[in-house]
Design a protein around this motif. Structure first.
Motif, PDB file in Angstrom:
ATOM      1  N   ILE A 101     -18.556   2.150  40.084  1.00  0.00           N
ATOM      2  CA  ILE A 101     -19.685   1.925  39.181  1.00  0.00           C
ATOM      3  C   ILE A 101     -19.479   2.564  37.818  1.00  0.00           C
ATOM      4  O   ILE A 101     -20.216   2.292  36.876  1.00  0.00           O
ATOM      5  CB  ILE A 101     -21.003   2.444  39.797  1.00  0.00           C
ATOM      6  N   GLY A 102     -18.488   3.424  37.688  1.00  0.00           N
ATOM      7  CA  GLY A 102     -18.116   3.956  36.381  1.00  0.00           C
ATOM      8  C   GLY A 102     -18.910   5.147  35.880  1.00  0.00           C
ATOM      9  O   GLY A 102     -18.970   5.380  34.670  1.00  0.00           O
ATOM     10  N   VAL A 103     -19.548   5.913  36.791  1.00  0.00           N
ATOM     11  CA  VAL A 103     -20.259   7.131  36.385  1.00  0.00           C
ATOM     12  C   VAL A 103     -19.776   8.293  37.238  1.00  0.00           C
ATOM     13  O   VAL A 103     -19.197   8.089  38.314  1.00  0.00           O
ATOM     14  CB  VAL A 103     -21.791   6.973  36.541  1.00  0.00           C
ATOM     15  N   ARG A 104     -20.027   9.503  36.754  1.00  0.00           N
ATOM     16  CA  ARG A 104     -19.664  10.677  37.535  1.00  0.00           C
ATOM     17  C   ARG A 104     -20.631  10.836  38.706  1.00  0.00           C
ATOM     18  O   ARG A 104     -21.788  10.403  38.661  1.00  0.00           O
ATOM     19  CB  ARG A 104     -19.694  11.940  36.660  1.00  0.00           C
ATOM     20  N   LEU A 105     -20.159  11.474  39.749  1.00  0.00           N
ATOM     21  CA  LEU A 105     -20.965  11.676  40.953  1.00  0.00           C
ATOM     22  C   LEU A 105     -22.248  12.441  40.644  1.00  0.00           C
ATOM     23  O   LEU A 105     -23.307  12.142  41.200  1.00  0.00           O
ATOM     24  CB  LEU A 105     -20.143  12.430  42.003  1.00  0.00           C
ATOM     25  N   VAL A 106     -22.174  13.402  39.744  1.00  0.00           N
ATOM     26  CA  VAL A 106     -23.334  14.229  39.441  1.00  0.00           C
ATOM     27  C   VAL A 106     -24.481  13.387  38.876  1.00  0.00           C
ATOM     28  O   VAL A 106     -25.656  13.642  39.154  1.00  0.00           O
ATOM     29  CB  VAL A 106     -22.955  15.371  38.475  1.00  0.00           C
ATOM     30  N   SER A 107     -24.157  12.366  38.093  1.00  0.00           N
ATOM     31  CA  SER A 107     -25.193  11.498  37.521  1.00  0.00           C
ATOM     32  C   SER A 107     -25.870  10.664  38.598  1.00  0.00           C
ATOM     33  O   SER A 107     -27.060  10.354  38.512  1.00  0.00           O
ATOM     34  CB  SER A 107     -24.580  10.568  36.467  1.00  0.00           C
ATOM     35  N   PHE A 108     -25.102  10.291  39.606  1.00  0.00           N
ATOM     36  CA  PHE A 108     -25.639   9.510  40.721  1.00  0.00           C
ATOM     37  C   PHE A 108     -26.412  10.395  41.694  1.00  0.00           C
ATOM     38  O   PHE A 108     -27.461  10.014  42.207  1.00  0.00           O
ATOM     39  CB  PHE A 108     -24.480   8.809  41.445  1.00  0.00           C
ATOM     40  N   ALA A 109     -25.912  11.597  41.921  1.00  0.00           N
ATOM     41  CA  ALA A 109     -26.486  12.477  42.951  1.00  0.00           C
ATOM     42  C   ALA A 109     -27.807  13.107  42.537  1.00  0.00           C
ATOM     43  O   ALA A 109     -28.610  13.471  43.401  1.00  0.00           O
ATOM     44  CB  ALA A 109     -25.482  13.580  43.303  1.00  0.00           C
ATOM     45  N   ILE A 110     -28.059  13.259  41.237  1.00  0.00           N
ATOM     46  CA  ILE A 110     -29.264  13.941  40.770  1.00  0.00           C
ATOM     47  C   ILE A 110     -30.523  13.314  41.341  1.00  0.00           C
ATOM     48  O   ILE A 110     -31.471  14.003  41.721  1.00  0.00           O
ATOM     49  CB  ILE A 110     -29.314  13.959  39.219  1.00  0.00           C
ATOM     50  N   HIS A 111     -30.560  11.989  41.455  1.00  0.00           N
ATOM     51  CA  HIS A 111     -31.750  11.304  41.954  1.00  0.00           C
ATOM     52  C   HIS A 111     -31.968  11.582  43.441  1.00  0.00           C
ATOM     53  O   HIS A 111     -33.102  11.767  43.888  1.00  0.00           O
ATOM     54  CB  HIS A 111     -31.616   9.797  41.712  1.00  0.00           C
ATOM     55  N   TRP A 112     -30.882  11.633  44.202  1.00  0.00           N
ATOM     56  CA  TRP A 112     -30.996  11.913  45.630  1.00  0.00           C
ATOM     57  C   TRP A 112     -31.392  13.360  45.882  1.00  0.00           C
ATOM     58  O   TRP A 112     -32.197  13.661  46.766  1.00  0.00           O
ATOM     59  CB  TRP A 112     -29.663  11.602  46.326  1.00  0.00           C
ATOM     60  N   ILE A 113     -30.815  14.263  45.103  1.00  0.00           N
ATOM     61  CA  ILE A 113     -31.130  15.697  45.247  1.00  0.00           C
ATOM     62  C   ILE A 113     -32.609  15.948  44.952  1.00  0.00           C
ATOM     63  O   ILE A 113     -33.320  16.605  45.714  1.00  0.00           O
ATOM     64  CB  ILE A 113     -30.235  16.541  44.317  1.00  0.00           C
ATOM     65  N   ALA A 115     -35.039  13.782  44.966  1.00  0.00           N
ATOM     66  CA  ALA A 115     -35.898  13.072  45.919  1.00  0.00           C
ATOM     67  C   ALA A 115     -36.133  13.903  47.177  1.00  0.00           C
ATOM     68  O   ALA A 115     -37.257  13.993  47.678  1.00  0.00           O
ATOM     69  CB  ALA A 115     -35.276  11.733  46.281  1.00  0.00           C
ATOM     70  N   GLU A 116     -35.080  14.531  47.691  1.00  0.00           N
ATOM     71  CA  GLU A 116     -35.221  15.361  48.895  1.00  0.00           C
ATOM     72  C   GLU A 116     -36.052  16.607  48.620  1.00  0.00           C
ATOM     73  O   GLU A 116     -36.897  16.996  49.435  1.00  0.00           O
ATOM     74  CB  GLU A 116     -33.836  15.766  49.420  1.00  0.00           C
ATOM     75  N   ILE A 117     -35.825  17.228  47.463  1.00  0.00           N
ATOM     76  CA  ILE A 117     -36.598  18.430  47.112  1.00  0.00           C
ATOM     77  C   ILE A 117     -38.060  18.061  46.896  1.00  0.00           C
ATOM     78  O   ILE A 117     -38.970  18.773  47.333  1.00  0.00           O
ATOM     79  CB  ILE A 117     -36.008  19.111  45.865  1.00  0.00           C
ATOM     80  N   HIS A 118     -38.315  16.937  46.217  1.00  0.00           N
ATOM     81  CA  HIS A 118     -39.692  16.491  45.990  1.00  0.00           C
ATOM     82  C   HIS A 118     -40.415  16.291  47.309  1.00  0.00           C
ATOM     83  O   HIS A 118     -41.559  16.724  47.479  1.00  0.00           O
ATOM     84  CB  HIS A 118     -39.675  15.173  45.212  1.00  0.00           C
ATOM     85  N   GLU A 119     -39.760  15.621  48.232  1.00  0.00           N
ATOM     86  CA  GLU A 119     -40.382  15.346  49.530  1.00  0.00           C
ATOM     87  C   GLU A 119     -40.684  16.645  50.270  1.00  0.00           C
ATOM     88  O   GLU A 119     -41.740  16.782  50.899  1.00  0.00           O
ATOM     89  CB  GLU A 119     -39.456  14.455  50.370  1.00  0.00           C
ATOM     90  N   TYR A 120     -39.772  17.603  50.185  1.00  0.00           N
ATOM     91  CA  TYR A 120     -39.983  18.896  50.847  1.00  0.00           C
ATOM     92  C   TYR A 120     -41.162  19.641  50.217  1.00  0.00           C
ATOM     93  O   TYR A 120     -41.993  20.215  50.926  1.00  0.00           O
ATOM     94  CB  TYR A 120     -38.712  19.740  50.749  1.00  0.00           C
ATOM     95  N   VAL A 121     -41.234  19.634  48.890  1.00  0.00           N
ATOM     96  CA  VAL A 121     -42.338  20.312  48.193  1.00  0.00           C
ATOM     97  C   VAL A 121     -43.668  19.685  48.580  1.00  0.00           C
ATOM     98  O   VAL A 121     -44.639  20.393  48.875  1.00  0.00           O
ATOM     99  CB  VAL A 121     -42.128  20.249  46.661  1.00  0.00           C
TER     100      VAL A 121
END
Length: 292
Positions: A101-113, A115-121
């Motif tokens: 997809i042509g992006v760094r992993l960190v740019s893709f992972a931020i949304h997943w990270i 999302a999990e923290i939001h759900e926990y909060v």
């Protein structure tokens, strides 16, 4: 979690093992990957399912999860738990990351990270979940930031927030009220009664609830259904089919008299007569079954 975050040669010689500080120290010492290294590892995982490559991708981004989790420290939750939830999001992102997809992993992972923290909060900020809809979730995290700056909102500020976030004014009022409320401690000790402190059980009782009536109603419903089923079995096939299609087919809309007339090749008036006679017979049969 902290005693063995992953097998590693990096050791902390100063900080005690098993603490949050030692975990952060170890995580920050994992080497960061270059773009080329990340691409190679991502392709090994994506195309070959290489778990060793997945481990290296995860370990190199643990520091980023710690950095993101720090922004949620004001919710009164343990930092260790926030990091742990963020790590779950990171692992999900690594598993789904497409290196093409042509992006760094960190740019893709931020949304997943996040999302999990939001759900926990949202699950743990209060005893009762404060946000369930998409609008409420959006308001929860954005309102908190605004309230720290402005305090209680006036009418103009509420309208402004609703417009900026694309939600209704009613949603803003409701979420502000939920966030301002406090959990009540149900502490029924003798000292509390002596000191005439309010017992929260007063507010927890549901005087309208009657389990005996609920069970009785459920049993009665099953009893009636059983009697109806036995009575229907005593009808002839055509009458039984008409009753089922007209009144007992829950998954489809009620079949019309004309549709049944077309199916049986008779008039709609004849179908109506058959239905009336079947109903009369059912009432008679059910009455006899009750007398047994």
């Amino acid at each position: 979690m902290y005693k063995n975050i992953f097998t590693s040669n990096i050791k902390s010689s100063v900080l005690p093992i098993g603490t949050l500080d030692s975990y952060i120290h170890v995580a920050n010492n994992y080497p960061m990957l270059t773009s080329k290294e990340e691409q190679e590892l991502s392709k090994k995982l994506y195309y070959k399912g290489d778990l060793e490559a997945a481990k290296k991708l995860i370990l190199s981004h643990l520091r980023f999860v710690i950095h993101v989790a720090k922004y949620y420290s004001g919710y009164g939750l343990q930092q260790a738990d926030l990091i742990q939830e963020g790590n779950i999001g990171l692992m999900k992102a690594v598993r789904r990351f497409n290196p093409e997809i042509g992006v760094r992993l960190v740019s893709f992972a931020i949304h997943w990270i996040k999302a999990e923290i939001h759900e926990y909060v949202l699950r743990n900020w209060r005893i009762v979940k404060v946000a369930t809809t998409k609008a409420q979730r959006k308001l929860f995290f954005n309102l908190r930031k605004a309230k720290q700056r402005l305090g209680w909102f006036n009418q103009d500020e509420i309208k402004m927030v609703a417009k900026e976030l694309g939600v209704s004014i009613k949603d803003v009022y409701e979420m502000e009220s939920r966030m301002s409320a406090q959990d009540m401690n149900d502490n029924n000790t003798k000292d509390n009664f002596k000191n005439k402190k309010i017992n929260s059980n007063i507010f927890l009782k549901d005087h309208n609830s009657n389990f005996a009536n609920i069970i009785e109603k459920d049993n009665w419903s099953k009893f009636i259904s059983g009697k109806l089923y036995k009575a229907i079995l005593k009808l002839d096939y055509r009458s039984r089919n008409i009753i089922n299609l007209r009144w007992l087919n829950k998954n489809k809309k009620k079949t019309t008299l004309q549709e049944l007339a077309n199916y049986y090749g008779i008039s709609a008036e004849r179908i109506r007569q058959l239905e009336k006679n079947a109903m009369k017979k059912l009432r008679f049969l059910i009455g006899n079954l009750f007398s047994i």
